[in-house]
Write an enzyme that holds these catalytic residues in place. Structure first.
Site, PDB file in Angstrom:
ATOM      1  N   ASP A  91      31.356  34.330  30.715  1.00  0.00           N
ATOM      2  CA  ASP A  91      31.221  35.214  31.867  1.00  0.00           C
ATOM      3  C   ASP A  91      30.026  36.133  31.685  1.00  0.00           C
ATOM      4  OD1 ASP A  91      32.383  36.752  29.893  1.00  0.00           O
ATOM      5  OD2 ASP A  91      34.276  37.017  30.925  1.00  0.00           O
ATOM      6  N   HIS A 146      43.629  40.890  32.637  1.00  0.00           N
ATOM      7  CA  HIS A 146      42.691  39.838  33.058  1.00  0.00           C
ATOM      8  C   HIS A 146      42.349  38.925  31.885  1.00  0.00           C
ATOM      9  CE1 HIS A 146      38.799  42.440  32.187  1.00  0.00           C
ATOM     10  NE2 HIS A 146      39.147  41.777  31.110  1.00  0.00           N
ATOM     11  N   ASN A 168      44.062  45.331  31.966  1.00  0.00           N
ATOM     12  CA  ASN A 168      44.846  45.050  33.177  1.00  0.00           C
ATOM     13  C   ASN A 168      45.353  43.607  33.194  1.00  0.00           C
ATOM     14  OD1 ASN A 168      42.520  43.611  33.584  1.00  0.00           O
ATOM     15  ND2 ASN A 168      42.035  44.479  35.590  1.00  0.00           N
ATOM     16  N   GLU A 177      40.615  38.581  37.528  1.00  0.00           N
ATOM     17  CA  GLU A 177      41.292  39.876  37.625  1.00  0.00           C
ATOM     18  C   GLU A 177      42.617  39.737  38.386  1.00  0.00           C
ATOM     19  OE1 GLU A 177      40.092  42.343  36.018  1.00  0.00           O
ATOM     20  OE2 GLU A 177      38.029  42.844  36.520  1.00  0.00           O
TER      21      GLU A 177
HETATM   22  O1  LIG Z   1      34.356  40.188  27.674  1.00  0.00           O
HETATM   23  C1  LIG Z   1      34.651  39.045  28.034  1.00  0.00           C
HETATM   24  O2  LIG Z   1      33.948  38.053  27.804  1.00  0.00           O
HETATM   25  C2  LIG Z   1      35.868  38.782  28.825  1.00  0.00           C
HETATM   26  O3  LIG Z   1      35.488  38.528  30.083  1.00  0.00           O
HETATM   27  C3  LIG Z   1      36.917  39.845  28.940  1.00  0.00           C
HETATM   28  O4  LIG Z   1      38.012  39.243  29.580  1.00  0.00           O
HETATM   29  C4  LIG Z   1      37.358  40.435  27.612  1.00  0.00           C
HETATM   30  O5  LIG Z   1      37.754  39.406  26.764  1.00  0.00           O
HETATM   31  C5  LIG Z   1      38.504  41.435  27.806  1.00  0.00           C
HETATM   32  O6  LIG Z   1      38.130  42.401  28.734  1.00  0.00           O
HETATM   33  C6  LIG Z   1      38.863  42.102  26.510  1.00  0.00           C
HETATM   34  O7  LIG Z   1      37.774  42.869  26.076  1.00  0.00           O
HETATM   35  P1  LIG Z   1      37.724  43.406  24.598  1.00  0.00           P
HETATM   36  O8  LIG Z   1      37.745  42.237  23.706  1.00  0.00           O
HETATM   37  O9  LIG Z   1      36.414  44.153  24.508  1.00  0.00           O
HETATM   38  O10 LIG Z   1      38.913  44.287  24.415  1.00  0.00           O
END
Ligand SMILES: O=C(O)[C@H](O)[C@@H](O)[C@H](O)[C@H](O)COP(=O)(O)O
Length: 232
Positions: free
Chosen positions: A63, A134, A132, A139
């Site tokens: 992403d 996701h 949240n 999301e």
């Molecule tokens: O950052 C990404 O590539 C993901 O899209 C995201 O889903 C992430 O895995 C979570 O938000 C957890 O984030 P942390 O690992 O920083 O807690």
């Protein structure tokens, strides 16, 4: 979903890296979908200790933020370069990424989806858990998206990244869809970090809901979920 509870971030990272290394020994050119964020950073560092194992592995960026330049230190691209491509010595021809602010978001999403349809499914997908619930930038919402798409980001997701929350334009994300996550051969789901207790509780209820995108992982037959006990 197989859930394992690990004592701390280091043991989670080591366990996760071992899972990846076991797979890459069976399939050297596996297609690896890489999350960014804090959760997998330690795992990538562990993998780098055995970098010769990854001499054929192909990497896909999971992403990206929509408004910051690719070269911005907070872009997912910068993260992947620093923590995955450089330490594992993955050359450009074994990496597939996408632009942060493409001229046509639709065309960029189509290009990525075509790549996944052609080269996929992913052999391994690394996921972190958002506060949240996701996964990637899928999301909580009334419906989830199957394919690679432009994601409307939740406020908590934007706040997670200072570069976005200070940006002048409304931020969006680009990310892999739920179908491609669900078709991955093996998902390694890392749960670590503060402020995720509520999301963890939702997952443990084992109720599938689009308001808890991570709950869909209960429908996947090969998910290793590693939980850092400090997150509970
Ligand atoms: O950052 C990404 O590539 C993901 O899209 C995201 O889903 C992430 O895995 C979570 O938000 C957890 O984030 P942390 O690992 O920083 O807690």
């Amino acid at each position: 979903m197989k859930i394992s509870y690990l004592e701390n971030y280091d043991s989670l990272s080591q366990y996760a890296a071992k899972l990846v290394m076991d797979e890459v020994q069976l399939k050297r050119d596996l297609l690896f979908c890489a999350a960014t964020g804090n959760s997998p950073t330690g795992m990538y560092a562990e993998m780098a200790k055995n970098k010769s194992l990854f001499d054929r592995m192909r990497v896909v960026k999971m992403d990206e933020w929509g408004i910051i330049p690719l070269s911005h230190p907070d872009s997912c691209e910068s993260y992947i370069k620093k923590h995955v491509l450089e330490p594992l010595e993955i050359p450009a021809e074994r990496y597939v990424g996408f632009d942060t602010a493409p001229e046509s978001v639709v065309a960029e999403c189509t290009r990525m989806q075509n790549f996944i349809s052609d080269q996929g499914p992913f052999d391994i997908c690394i996921l972190g858990l958002g506060k949240n619930a996701h996964i990637a930038f899928n999301e909580p919402a009334d419906f989830l998206q199957p394919y690679f798409h432009k994601a409307v980001l939740a406020p908590s997701t934007i706040q997670h990244d200072p570069a976005l929350s200070q940006g002048p334009e409304p931020a969006y994300g680009l990310c892999v869809g739920m179908k491609d996550i669900m078709q991955t051969r093996k998902v390694i789901f890392l749960i670590t970090g503060k402020g995720k207790q509520e999301a963890i509780q939702q997952i443990l209820e084992r109720k599938i809901s689009t308001q808890c995108p991570a709950s869909f992982l209960w429908l996947h037959s090969n998910v290793e979920c590693l939980v850092d006990k400090n997150s509970l």
